[in-house]
Design a protein around this motif. Structure first.
Motif, PDB file in Angstrom:
ATOM      1  N   ALA A  92      23.730  46.959  36.364  1.00  0.00           N
ATOM      2  CA  ALA A  92      23.540  45.618  36.092  1.00  0.00           C
ATOM      3  C   ALA A  92      23.156  45.347  34.606  1.00  0.00           C
ATOM      4  O   ALA A  92      23.428  44.277  34.009  1.00  0.00           O
ATOM      5  CB  ALA A  92      22.480  45.098  37.045  1.00  0.00           C
ATOM      6  N   ARG A  93      22.674  46.446  34.174  1.00  0.00           N
ATOM      7  CA  ARG A  93      22.397  46.380  32.604  1.00  0.00           C
ATOM      8  C   ARG A  93      23.606  46.193  31.873  1.00  0.00           C
ATOM      9  O   ARG A  93      23.399  45.889  30.635  1.00  0.00           O
ATOM     10  CB  ARG A  93      21.400  47.363  32.229  1.00  0.00           C
ATOM     11  CG  ARG A  93      19.744  47.043  32.888  1.00  0.00           C
ATOM     12  CD  ARG A  93      18.958  48.036  32.144  1.00  0.00           C
ATOM     13  NE  ARG A  93      19.141  49.741  32.342  1.00  0.00           N
ATOM     14  CZ  ARG A  93      18.773  50.210  33.519  1.00  0.00           C
ATOM     15  NH1 ARG A  93      17.622  49.486  34.260  1.00  0.00           N
ATOM     16  NH2 ARG A  93      18.865  51.541  33.724  1.00  0.00           N
ATOM     17  N   ARG A  94      24.419  46.888  32.173  1.00  0.00           N
ATOM     18  CA  ARG A  94      25.726  47.200  31.561  1.00  0.00           C
ATOM     19  C   ARG A  94      26.759  46.074  31.692  1.00  0.00           C
ATOM     20  O   ARG A  94      27.642  45.869  30.650  1.00  0.00           O
ATOM     21  CB  ARG A  94      26.572  48.614  31.789  1.00  0.00           C
ATOM     22  CG  ARG A  94      25.727  49.787  31.207  1.00  0.00           C
ATOM     23  CD  ARG A  94      26.506  50.779  31.499  1.00  0.00           C
ATOM     24  NE  ARG A  94      26.073  51.811  32.328  1.00  0.00           N
ATOM     25  CZ  ARG A  94      26.440  52.353  33.454  1.00  0.00           C
ATOM     26  NH1 ARG A  94      27.925  52.407  33.882  1.00  0.00           N
ATOM     27  NH2 ARG A  94      25.886  53.135  34.359  1.00  0.00           N
ATOM     28  N   SER A  95      26.650  45.238  32.678  1.00  0.00           N
ATOM     29  CA  SER A  95      27.761  44.299  32.921  1.00  0.00           C
ATOM     30  C   SER A  95      27.361  43.362  34.094  1.00  0.00           C
ATOM     31  O   SER A  95      26.326  43.427  34.657  1.00  0.00           O
ATOM     32  CB  SER A  95      28.950  45.168  33.539  1.00  0.00           C
ATOM     33  OG  SER A  95      28.844  45.507  34.928  1.00  0.00           O
ATOM     34  N   LEU A  96      28.150  42.264  34.309  1.00  0.00           N
ATOM     35  CA  LEU A  96      27.674  41.121  35.073  1.00  0.00           C
ATOM     36  C   LEU A  96      28.950  40.887  35.727  1.00  0.00           C
ATOM     37  O   LEU A  96      30.084  40.786  35.359  1.00  0.00           O
ATOM     38  CB  LEU A  96      27.204  39.845  34.430  1.00  0.00           C
ATOM     39  CG  LEU A  96      27.228  38.730  35.125  1.00  0.00           C
ATOM     40  CD1 LEU A  96      25.854  38.967  36.191  1.00  0.00           C
ATOM     41  CD2 LEU A  96      27.050  37.439  34.325  1.00  0.00           C
ATOM     42  N   SER A  97      28.657  40.980  37.372  1.00  0.00           N
ATOM     43  CA  SER A  97      29.875  40.710  38.125  1.00  0.00           C
ATOM     44  C   SER A  97      29.920  39.283  38.572  1.00  0.00           C
ATOM     45  O   SER A  97      28.749  38.614  38.912  1.00  0.00           O
ATOM     46  CB  SER A  97      29.943  41.623  39.536  1.00  0.00           C
ATOM     47  OG  SER A  97      29.813  42.875  39.265  1.00  0.00           O
ATOM     48  N   THR A  98      30.929  38.624  38.646  1.00  0.00           N
ATOM     49  CA  THR A  98      31.108  37.278  38.732  1.00  0.00           C
ATOM     50  C   THR A  98      32.333  36.898  39.299  1.00  0.00           C
ATOM     51  O   THR A  98      33.154  37.903  39.715  1.00  0.00           O
ATOM     52  CB  THR A  98      30.671  36.393  37.434  1.00  0.00           C
ATOM     53  OG1 THR A  98      30.867  34.984  37.780  1.00  0.00           O
ATOM     54  CG2 THR A  98      31.767  36.601  36.441  1.00  0.00           C
ATOM     55  N   TYR A  99      32.737  35.543  39.561  1.00  0.00           N
ATOM     56  CA  TYR A  99      34.014  35.275  40.204  1.00  0.00           C
ATOM     57  C   TYR A  99      34.677  34.296  38.853  1.00  0.00           C
ATOM     58  O   TYR A  99      34.183  33.615  38.551  1.00  0.00           O
ATOM     59  CB  TYR A  99      33.947  34.506  41.659  1.00  0.00           C
ATOM     60  CG  TYR A  99      33.392  35.615  42.477  1.00  0.00           C
ATOM     61  CD1 TYR A  99      34.168  36.281  43.098  1.00  0.00           C
ATOM     62  CD2 TYR A  99      32.194  35.618  42.712  1.00  0.00           C
ATOM     63  CE1 TYR A  99      33.784  37.352  44.195  1.00  0.00           C
ATOM     64  CE2 TYR A  99      31.529  36.480  43.453  1.00  0.00           C
ATOM     65  CZ  TYR A  99      32.118  37.264  44.466  1.00  0.00           C
ATOM     66  OH  TYR A  99      31.766  38.068  45.353  1.00  0.00           O
ATOM     67  N   ASP A 100      36.092  34.480  38.952  1.00  0.00           N
ATOM     68  CA  ASP A 100      36.771  33.533  37.969  1.00  0.00           C
ATOM     69  C   ASP A 100      37.162  32.430  38.793  1.00  0.00           C
ATOM     70  O   ASP A 100      36.828  32.105  39.841  1.00  0.00           O
ATOM     71  CB  ASP A 100      37.893  34.323  37.298  1.00  0.00           C
ATOM     72  CG  ASP A 100      39.082  34.542  38.324  1.00  0.00           C
ATOM     73  OD1 ASP A 100      38.948  33.971  39.595  1.00  0.00           O
ATOM     74  OD2 ASP A 100      40.002  35.499  37.940  1.00  0.00           O
ATOM     75  N   ARG A 101      37.972  31.446  38.153  1.00  0.00           N
ATOM     76  CA  ARG A 101      38.314  30.060  38.763  1.00  0.00           C
ATOM     77  C   ARG A 101      38.905  30.169  40.079  1.00  0.00           C
ATOM     78  O   ARG A 101      38.933  29.358  40.804  1.00  0.00           O
ATOM     79  CB  ARG A 101      39.105  29.265  37.463  1.00  0.00           C
ATOM     80  CG  ARG A 101      38.179  28.906  36.490  1.00  0.00           C
ATOM     81  CD  ARG A 101      39.359  28.111  35.607  1.00  0.00           C
ATOM     82  NE  ARG A 101      38.532  27.661  34.492  1.00  0.00           N
ATOM     83  CZ  ARG A 101      38.878  27.019  33.469  1.00  0.00           C
ATOM     84  NH1 ARG A 101      40.269  26.444  33.506  1.00  0.00           N
ATOM     85  NH2 ARG A 101      38.100  26.485  32.375  1.00  0.00           N
ATOM     86  N   SER A 102      39.774  31.211  40.328  1.00  0.00           N
ATOM     87  CA  SER A 102      40.372  31.476  41.464  1.00  0.00           C
ATOM     88  C   SER A 102      39.628  32.182  42.387  1.00  0.00           C
ATOM     89  O   SER A 102      40.345  32.297  43.503  1.00  0.00           O
ATOM     90  CB  SER A 102      41.897  32.005  41.120  1.00  0.00           C
ATOM     91  OG  SER A 102      41.597  33.331  40.531  1.00  0.00           O
ATOM     92  N   GLY A 103      38.656  32.471  42.082  1.00  0.00           N
ATOM     93  CA  GLY A 103      37.732  33.253  43.177  1.00  0.00           C
ATOM     94  C   GLY A 103      38.058  34.646  43.095  1.00  0.00           C
ATOM     95  O   GLY A 103      37.390  35.167  44.362  1.00  0.00           O
ATOM     96  N   ARG A 104      38.640  35.204  42.252  1.00  0.00           N
ATOM     97  CA  ARG A 104      38.633  36.813  42.236  1.00  0.00           C
ATOM     98  C   ARG A 104      37.557  37.229  41.425  1.00  0.00           C
ATOM     99  O   ARG A 104      36.919  36.797  40.351  1.00  0.00           O
ATOM    100  CB  ARG A 104      39.858  37.047  41.307  1.00  0.00           C
ATOM    101  CG  ARG A 104      41.144  36.721  42.348  1.00  0.00           C
ATOM    102  CD  ARG A 104      42.497  37.082  41.657  1.00  0.00           C
ATOM    103  NE  ARG A 104      42.265  36.560  40.266  1.00  0.00           N
ATOM    104  CZ  ARG A 104      43.503  35.994  39.444  1.00  0.00           C
ATOM    105  NH1 ARG A 104      44.733  36.244  40.054  1.00  0.00           N
ATOM    106  NH2 ARG A 104      43.376  35.319  38.540  1.00  0.00           N
ATOM    107  N   PRO A 105      37.006  38.420  41.740  1.00  0.00           N
ATOM    108  CA  PRO A 105      36.050  39.314  41.291  1.00  0.00           C
ATOM    109  C   PRO A 105      36.360  39.236  39.765  1.00  0.00           C
ATOM    110  O   PRO A 105      37.314  39.798  39.602  1.00  0.00           O
ATOM    111  CB  PRO A 105      35.712  40.373  42.097  1.00  0.00           C
ATOM    112  CG  PRO A 105      36.302  40.110  43.266  1.00  0.00           C
ATOM    113  CD  PRO A 105      37.578  39.224  43.050  1.00  0.00           C
ATOM    114  N   ALA A 106      35.276  39.177  39.085  1.00  0.00           N
ATOM    115  CA  ALA A 106      35.597  39.470  37.456  1.00  0.00           C
ATOM    116  C   ALA A 106      34.387  40.039  37.042  1.00  0.00           C
ATOM    117  O   ALA A 106      33.056  39.861  37.506  1.00  0.00           O
ATOM    118  CB  ALA A 106      35.765  38.372  36.762  1.00  0.00           C
TER     119      ALA A 106
END
Length: 111
Positions: A84-98
């Motif tokens: 979590a300190r290295r990156s942030l997991s989220t979702y793009d506009r189409s709902g795919r993990p990014a």
């Protein structure tokens, strides 16, 4: 003679149980060599003594499994925190993990 050895092993197993309940995992290594030395000198063991040893071993086996599970959980939590300190997991506009990677920890300077 064998009875004293059985009692000695049972005492060590009780000590092991107490160490597990206190969470003193480092001290468990010292008991292993003592248990091994006592069990190597055992001769014929009665079924009653085997039952006593089996119950004590089963009890400690459950505690050891719980301790192992706890250590694995802690390691996984630490790994997740490091990630979590290295990156942030989220979702793009189409709902795919990014994943958004963290840039260097330095301060951005504009001239």
């Amino acid at each position: 003679m064998n009875s004293r050895r059985i009692d000695g092993i049972l005492a060590l197993l009780e000590e092991e149980r107490n160490l597990l309940l206190r969470g003193d995992l480092q001290a468990l290594g010292d008991l292993a060599s003592q248990k091994e030395a006592l069990t190597e000198t055992l001769e014929q063991v009665s079924s009653a003594d085997l039952g006593r040893l089996s119950r004590a071993l089963d009890r400690n086996k459950s505690l050891l499994a719980a301790a192992q599970s706890g250590v694995a959980t802690v390691l996984e939590t630490l790994r997740a925190q490091k990630q979590a300190r290295r990156s942030l997991s989220t979702y793009d506009r189409s709902g795919r993990p990014a994943t958004i990677a963290r840039t260097s920890g330095g301060t951005e300077r504009r001239f």
